[in-house]
Design an enzyme around this catalytic site. Structure first.
Site, short mmCIF file in Angstrom:
data_model
loop_
_atom_site.label_atom_id
_atom_site.label_comp_id
_atom_site.label_asym_id
_atom_site.label_seq_id
_atom_site.Cartn_x
_atom_site.Cartn_y
_atom_site.Cartn_z
N THR A 128 0.92 -1.08 -0.15
CA THR A 128 -0.15 -0.02 0.05
C THR A 128 0.81 1.25 -0.06
O THR A 128 1.95 0.93 0.35
CB THR A 128 -0.93 -0.13 1.34
OG1 THR A 128 -2.06 -1.06 1.08
CG2 THR A 128 -1.52 1.23 1.71
N ARG A 146 -15.59 -4.59 1.43
CA ARG A 146 -14.73 -4.34 2.64
C ARG A 146 -13.98 -2.96 2.42
O ARG A 146 -13.41 -2.81 1.48
CB ARG A 146 -13.78 -5.56 2.86
CG ARG A 146 -12.87 -5.35 3.97
CD ARG A 146 -11.57 -4.88 3.45
NE ARG A 146 -10.34 -4.71 4.57
CZ ARG A 146 -9.26 -4.11 4.68
NH1 ARG A 146 -8.88 -3.12 3.58
NH2 ARG A 146 -8.57 -4.12 5.56
N GLY A 175 -10.83 -0.65 4.48
CA GLY A 175 -9.78 -0.52 5.66
C GLY A 175 -9.69 0.85 6.12
O GLY A 175 -10.53 1.76 6.02
N1 ASP Z 1 -4.31 -0.51 5.39
C1 ASP Z 1 -4.64 -1.30 4.28
C2 ASP Z 1 -6.02 -1.86 4.27
O1 ASP Z 1 -6.39 -2.36 5.42
C3 ASP Z 1 -3.74 -2.28 3.62
C4 ASP Z 1 -2.36 -1.98 3.58
O2 ASP Z 1 -1.70 -0.76 4.28
O3 ASP Z 1 -1.37 -2.62 3.30
O4 ASP Z 1 -6.77 -1.55 3.24
#
Ligand code: ASP
Length: 321
Positions: free
Chosen positions: A187, A215, A217
């Site tokens: 990410t 979903r 995040g």
């Molecule tokens: N924080 C991001 C999520 O949960 C994923 C990540 O940072 O790798 O969507």
């Protein structure tokens, strides 16, 4: 991965060496597990993004939106780089589709903009910015966000713009149960501070591999995945969003930092606490209002880079300290 890059495993030391001068761009390429074959690309990509962001910041000088433009330049480059889990290179849902999230906040007026669960959007950072600047809202999701983007002429949509062989392979492996669906890294996000101390934070992600459709995040959630405030500083979270959301991670980090411990210690404390309580891979980057920088993670890897006016770019793929 060459040894000299890995040798700078303590990002903390490299960050501490840089002076607290203003005019900086701090970038991350995700906390989690970086596939070996993408580690060089993660270091190169984050360094390139930090350099592009700083170049834009310097070019715009005292312009009001210099730090917004700087984080957009940095994150655009990461979204266009297939090594990362954002834009081209984003991971797939359990249905083999792409649903992306992004969030931006600027300190000068605490304006925010975010988009979540938007299908087949290549440059989510631009659409989050449009929500901040061109709508009366702070967060748009799904089809509504797509319609808003189309109405404004912002954002490029299309499965072929996001699809990569890497994402397809990971999806197939997850579907067949060949590999555990651990949290892959990759990410992206960037924080910029201009010479006057204005801050902007921007994160963008494809989310977590094999997520349920719909979903969302931490990345597009204000306070959890991103925050920027003139009195507190700016922060970005990365890793398993569900673990960060329960702590309102970025706001909590900055609140602790401002109470006297500073951004580095606050980032370390919070990562350790979240990891201890949930077992999740998490990471944060942060910039204090005085220009001090912090980076911490409890995950196998995290890539990051710092470009500061008048200094060499620093950056590395750090391993779990
Ligand atoms: N924080 C991001 C999520 O949960 C994923 C990540 O940072 O790798 O969507």
């Amino acid at each position: 991965m060459n040894r000299s890059t890995k040798a700078s495993a303590s990002g903390r030391e490299a960050l501490a060496r840089a002076e607290n001068s203003r005019g900086l761009v701090l970038v991350h390429g995700g906390a989690g597990t970086n596939a070996f074959e993408l580690q060089e690309a993660a270091v190169a990509g984050t360094r390139r993004a930090a350099a592009l962001g700083l170049a834009r910041l310097v070019e715009l000088g005292d312009s009001e939106d210099a730090c917004v433009e700087a984080v957009i330049a940095a994150v655009r480059s990461l979204e266009d780089d297939p090594a990362f889990n954002a834009g081209r290179g984003a991971c797939m849902t359990a249905l083999g589709e792409f649903e992306v999230d992004a969030g931006i906040m600027r300190s000068r007026d605490r304006q925010t903009g975010a988009v979540a669960s938007v299908r087949e959007l290549a440059n989510a950072c631009e659409l989050a910015r449009a929500v901040m600047e061109r709508s009366d809202h702070a967060l748009l999701v799904g089809d509504g966000a797509q319609r808003f983007g189309e109405a404004c002429g912002v954002g490029r949509f299309g499965r072929e713009l996001l699809w990569t062989d890497k994402a397809q392979q990971r999806f197939e492996q997850a579907r067949s149960g060949q590999t555990p669906i651990d949290n892959r890294a990759d990410t992206v996000g960037a924080i910029a501070m201009d010479r006057r101390g204005h801050l902007c934070a921007l994160g963008s992600t494809g989310g977590v591999l094999f997520k349920l459709p719909g979903r969302v995040g931490d990345t597009p959630l204000i306070g959890a995945g991103f925050y920027a405030d003139a009195t507190l500083g700016a922060a970005l979270g990365t890793g398993v969003g569900e673990a960060i959301m329960g702590r309102v991670g970025c706001y909590e980090l900055l609140r602790r930092a401002a109470s006297g411990v500073g951004v580095q210690a606050a980032a370390e404390q919070l990562c350790q606490e979240i990891h201890r309580d949930t077992g999740a891979a998490v990471g944060f980057i942060a910039v204090g209002r005085d220009g001090t920088v912090g980076m911490a993670h409890c995950s196998a890897h995290m890539s990051w880079a710092l470009a500061r006016e008048g200094h060499e770019i620093t950056g590395a793929l750090t391993v779990d300290p």
